[in-house]
Design a protein around this motif. Structure first.
Motif, PDB file in Angstrom:
ATOM      1  N   GLU A 159       0.834  -1.209   0.000  1.00  0.00           N
ATOM      2  CA  GLU A 159       0.000   0.000   0.000  1.00  0.00           C
ATOM      3  C   GLU A 159       0.864   1.253   0.000  1.00  0.00           C
ATOM      4  O   GLU A 159       0.582   2.233  -0.670  1.00  0.00           O
ATOM      5  N   ASN A 160       1.927   1.161   0.733  1.00  0.00           N
ATOM      6  CA  ASN A 160       2.881   2.265   0.795  1.00  0.00           C
ATOM      7  C   ASN A 160       3.531   2.496  -0.565  1.00  0.00           C
ATOM      8  O   ASN A 160       3.663   3.618  -1.045  1.00  0.00           O
ATOM      9  N   TRP A 161       3.914   1.409  -1.175  1.00  0.00           N
ATOM     10  CA  TRP A 161       4.578   1.493  -2.479  1.00  0.00           C
ATOM     11  C   TRP A 161       3.650   2.072  -3.545  1.00  0.00           C
ATOM     12  O   TRP A 161       4.063   2.874  -4.391  1.00  0.00           O
ATOM     13  N   LYS A 163       1.553   4.315  -3.378  1.00  0.00           N
ATOM     14  CA  LYS A 163       1.413   5.773  -3.343  1.00  0.00           C
ATOM     15  C   LYS A 163       2.240   6.431  -4.437  1.00  0.00           C
ATOM     16  O   LYS A 163       1.841   7.399  -5.049  1.00  0.00           O
ATOM     17  N   LYS A 164       3.429   5.896  -4.681  1.00  0.00           N
ATOM     18  CA  LYS A 164       4.275   6.468  -5.725  1.00  0.00           C
ATOM     19  C   LYS A 164       4.420   5.543  -6.921  1.00  0.00           C
ATOM     20  O   LYS A 164       4.759   5.972  -8.015  1.00  0.00           O
ATOM     21  N   SER A 165       4.236   4.257  -6.662  1.00  0.00           N
ATOM     22  CA  SER A 165       4.409   3.228  -7.698  1.00  0.00           C
ATOM     23  C   SER A 165       5.716   3.400  -8.462  1.00  0.00           C
ATOM     24  O   SER A 165       5.752   3.290  -9.689  1.00  0.00           O
TER      25      SER A 165
END
Ligand code: SD4
Length: 337
Positions: A159-161, A163-165
């Motif tokens: 989910e964190n990743w 955000k920026k993908s």
């Protein structure tokens, strides 16, 4: 008379010289098992049980890394970070002392890819199965199909990743609280940022085997396969010489056929540590120093005498060594940059 005395002294002298310059063969340390990263300690324990009872290196390297595949504390196996589409995909390989080898890649929902790799080796005419076909084979062999659900840690990380993908391969270093010197304080302790265990062993009969299993790199492109299931890259065993395995940036290991190269350097007479170092140097030469600073690759190796060693590009790689009940310890890999 004088002449005869001279001759006999001469021949004595010669044999004395020959004797003193003869190097006694190196003591063979066996059995022995080594494996990558902190998690290697627990994996080695399982492997050692087998080796210490006179069991084959092949069983030891399979059962050793199965511990890590099941562990909730390490990013190897189904608990690991997913690819960018949110699926955990696993790669593994195994090789014995007779050039038999098996591997699986892009395998989903199977808990023990290393055991599927062994079945590929033992039950099929092939070396490698991938994706759906590998999964189909695993299920036919009785491996249960596990849930697709991500572990809590992986879900959070994904989910964190998202955000920026942004995909940027991370430099693998050991981040745990281990008692070695490379747990950088600015990084959260207890976190892992590597996803692989590679293991090589020499058994009491003098036979070598190796295994390597990984979730690959977190947030990789769907379908990406690293070095770990590629025989010669992530793993190689030649029973006449030695065995080697790799961890880190798989693409760069594949580019130089890393583990095979380490074994070939040992064949030329290099100590395992020197052989690993030369393979790391090859990567740096191919990639250039600046770009090499952005990645990590570590190799570990043992030879037929049970000598061992490891080397990496940069500080932060370690490996576990076990050759007795009370000798199972971590060693920091020496590094070049
Ligand atoms: C890969 N070599 O898939 C693996 C990753 C790794 O610690 O070793 N991570 O490229």
């Amino acid at each position: 008379m004088q002449r005869r005395k001279f001759i006999s002294l001469g021949s004595l002298g010669l044999s004395a010289f020959t004797f003193s310059s003869f190097k006694s063969p190196k003591a063979i340390r066996k059995p022995i098992v080594i494996s990558t990263w902190d998690a290697g300690i627990e994996a080695n324990k399982a492997a050692w049980k087998i080796l210490n009872n006179g069991g084959p290196a092949l069983d030891a390297v399979e059962q050793g890394v199965m511990v890590t595949e099941s562990s909730q504390n390490c990013c190897v196996g189904l608990g690991a970070n997913p690819d960018r589409d949110g699926f955990v995909t696993l790669d593994a390989s195994i090789m014995d002392h007779q050039f038999n080898c098996g591997s699986v890649a892009f395998l989903e929902r199977i808990k023990h890819p290393i055991s599927v790799a062994r079945r590929v080796m033992e039950k099929t005419p092939h070396v490698m199965l991938v994706g759906e076909g590998a999964q189909q084979f695993a299920v036919a062999e009785g491996f249960p199909l596990e849930s697709e659900q991500l572990s809590d840690d992986a879900k959070r990380a994904y989910e964190n990743w998202l955000k920026k993908s942004e995909y940027k391969p991370v430099i693998n270093i050991e981040r745990t609280k281990g008692n070695h010197s490379f747990a950088p304080s600015k990084l959260e302790s207890g976190e892992w940022n590597h996803d692989t265990i590679g293991m090589v062993a020499l058994d009491a009969h003098g036979n070598l085997s190796g295994s390597c299993t990984t979730s690959g790199q977190g947030f990789k492109m769907r379908g990406r396969v690293g070095d770990s299931p590629i025989i010669g890259a992530g793993l190689f065993v030649d029973n006449e010489v030695g065995a080697a395995t790799a961890t880190g940036q798989g693409e760069d290991v594949i580019r130089i056929s890393g583990s095979h190269l380490v074994v070939e350097f040992m064949r030329q007479g290099l100590h395992p540590e020197a052989a690993c170092k030369k393979a790391v140097e090859r990567i740096i030469k191919a990639k250039g120093i600046e770009k090499s600073k952005e990645i990590q690759v570590g190799f570990i190796a043992i030879n037929k005498q049970g000598e061992y060693g490891g080397y990496c590009i940069q500080k932060g790689f370690n490996f576990a060594v076990c050759y007795a009940d009370d000798q199972n310890f971590l060693e920091d890999g020496k590094f070049i940059l």
